[in-house]
Write an enzyme that holds these catalytic residues in place. Structure first.
Site, PDB file in Angstrom:
ATOM      1  N   LYS A 177       0.829  -1.231   0.000  1.00 59.54           N
ATOM      2  CA  LYS A 177       0.000   0.000   0.000  1.00 59.54           C
ATOM      3  C   LYS A 177       0.847   1.257   0.000  1.00 59.54           C
ATOM      4  O   LYS A 177       0.663   2.157   0.827  1.00 59.54           O
ATOM      5  CB  LYS A 177      -0.972  -0.014   1.171  1.00 59.54           C
ATOM      6  CG  LYS A 177      -1.958  -1.184   1.106  1.00 59.54           C
ATOM      7  CD  LYS A 177      -3.030  -1.087   2.142  1.00 59.54           C
ATOM      8  CE  LYS A 177      -3.954  -2.281   2.111  1.00 59.54           C
ATOM      9  NZ  LYS A 177      -3.317  -3.560   2.495  1.00 59.54           N
TER      10      LYS A 177
HETATM   11  O1  LIG Z   1      -9.214  -3.071   1.500  1.00 56.80           O
HETATM   12  C1  LIG Z   1      -8.326  -3.852   1.893  1.00 56.80           C
HETATM   13  C2  LIG Z   1      -7.070  -3.864   1.364  1.00 56.80           C
HETATM   14  C3  LIG Z   1      -6.176  -4.788   1.793  1.00 56.80           C
HETATM   15  N1  LIG Z   1      -6.493  -5.677   2.760  1.00 56.80           N
HETATM   16  C4  LIG Z   1      -5.458  -6.666   3.166  1.00 56.80           C
HETATM   17  O2  LIG Z   1      -5.911  -7.969   2.813  1.00 56.80           O
HETATM   18  C5  LIG Z   1      -5.601  -8.893   3.847  1.00 56.80           C
HETATM   19  C6  LIG Z   1      -6.882  -9.414   4.449  1.00 56.80           C
HETATM   20  O3  LIG Z   1      -6.595 -10.414   5.391  1.00 56.80           O
HETATM   21  P1  LIG Z   1      -7.735 -11.395   5.956  1.00 56.80           P
HETATM   22  O4  LIG Z   1      -7.019 -12.203   6.983  1.00 56.80           O
HETATM   23  O5  LIG Z   1      -8.231 -12.242   4.818  1.00 56.80           O
HETATM   24  O6  LIG Z   1      -8.791 -10.524   6.539  1.00 56.80           O
HETATM   25  C7  LIG Z   1      -4.728  -8.139   4.845  1.00 56.80           C
HETATM   26  O7  LIG Z   1      -3.381  -8.312   4.470  1.00 56.80           O
HETATM   27  C8  LIG Z   1      -5.148  -6.698   4.655  1.00 56.80           C
HETATM   28  O8  LIG Z   1      -4.107  -5.789   4.987  1.00 56.80           O
HETATM   29  C9  LIG Z   1      -7.745  -5.676   3.295  1.00 56.80           C
HETATM   30  O9  LIG Z   1      -8.091  -6.484   4.171  1.00 56.80           O
HETATM   31  N2  LIG Z   1      -8.630  -4.749   2.837  1.00 56.80           N
END
Ligand SMILES: O=c1ccn([C@@H]2O[C@H](COP(=O)(O)O)[C@@H](O)[C@H]2O)c(=O)[nH]1
Length: 269
Positions: free
Chosen positions: A85
């Site tokens: 990001k």
């Molecule tokens: O809008 C967003 C952008 C990035 N993320 C990232 O995705 C994963 C989600 O992890 P889970 O364990 O599946 O919840 C995490 O690395 C976030 O930083 C997001 O969730 N939402």
């Protein structure tokens, strides 16, 4: 996506997951965690998405683990999306682009997540680096967290929301590319029918990374409602929802396989 299906699995070595896997919360535990995920899944899922923050917290030793995970995953045939990001003024953005999108960098990835909230134009160095190396970016448009709306749904002087402006820029980048361009948007799978209700057009001609399936509460069955006719361009992303099944490799594969099946049933892959 055509050959493996669209599932993206995140590599998010939370301290709690390291503990659950019987690993120490140190660089050696981190390395075992990342290696296990890559060995189990890089030969079958379309995309692996390391979350840079969980590696950065161990300093240079964590970054060394990240470098190896990226190289090993790419060697095994997965695309690597670095979830970092990044977003800054253009001159600094050029350095981030060199870090992630220049093939001579040890962290070179197939794509990187970027934040357009210093203005989409500030991302230009990343766009140019991606074009030069055949890699891509995923810009945050409509994030999966509830706090995102206050910025992303704000309406500008032209009557468009900030998110719509980001999506329009991505559409322009992808113009003429078939079947999909390399300039993707992040759109949370958690957003339910709110995108359609707001009349937001997700047809950017690029992939739509959809985090939020699993631990954040969204399910594959939610995807058609969230994405409407653009569901075919969605790359659903799951981290904890798969990782919690580790450290057993067969269990990780089975969890990813189940999700891939459920996703395939709704997106038609
Ligand atoms: O809008 C967003 C952008 C990035 N993320 C990232 O995705 C994963 C989600 O992890 P889970 O364990 O599946 O919840 C995490 O690395 C976030 O930083 C997001 O969730 N939402």
């Amino acid at each position: 996506m055509d050959t493996r299906g669209p599932l993206c699995v995140g590599i998010d070595p939370h301290a709690s997951l390291l503990q659950a896997w019987g690993l120490d919360d140190d660089p050696a535990g981190l390395e075992r965690f990342a290696r296990t995920v890559v060995d189990a899944l890089a030969d079958r899922v379309a995309v692996l998405k390391p979350q840079s923050a969980f590696f950065e917290r161990f300093g240079s030793r964590g970054i060394a683990v990240l470098e190896r995970a990226v190289a090993d995953a790419r060697a095994a045939g997965a695309l690597v999306l670095m979830d970092a990001k990044r977003g800054d003024i253009g001159s600094t953005m050029a350095a981030y682009a060199a870090a992630y999108l220049d093939p001579s960098s040890p962290l070179f990835s197939d794509a990187v997540t970027v934040s357009p909230y210093l203005g989409y134009g500030s991302l230009r160095p990343a766009v140019e680096a991606a074009r030069a190396s055949g890699s891509g970016i995923f810009a945050l448009a409509l994030t999966s967290n509830p706090e995102g709306a206050e910025v992303q749904r704000a309406v500008g002087a032209d009557g468009r929301t900030v998110a719509e402006t980001v999506l329009a820029h991505l559409k322009a980048e992808n113009a003429g590319e078939e079947p999909l361009g390399s300039f993707g948007a992040v759109v949370g799978a958690t957003l339910g029918g709110t995108i359609a209700e707001a009349g937001i057009d997700l047809e950017t001609g690029g992939p739509l990374l959809a985090p939020g399936v699993g631990a954040q509460g969204a399910t594959p069955a939610d995807l058609p409602k969230v994405f409407g006719p653009s569901v075919a361009n969605v790359v659903p992303s799951v981290s904890r929802g798969v990782l919690r099944h580790g450290p057993n490799a067969a269990a990780l594969r089975a969890a990813a396989g189940r999700l891939a099946g459920e996703i395939g049933a709704v997106v038609g892959s």
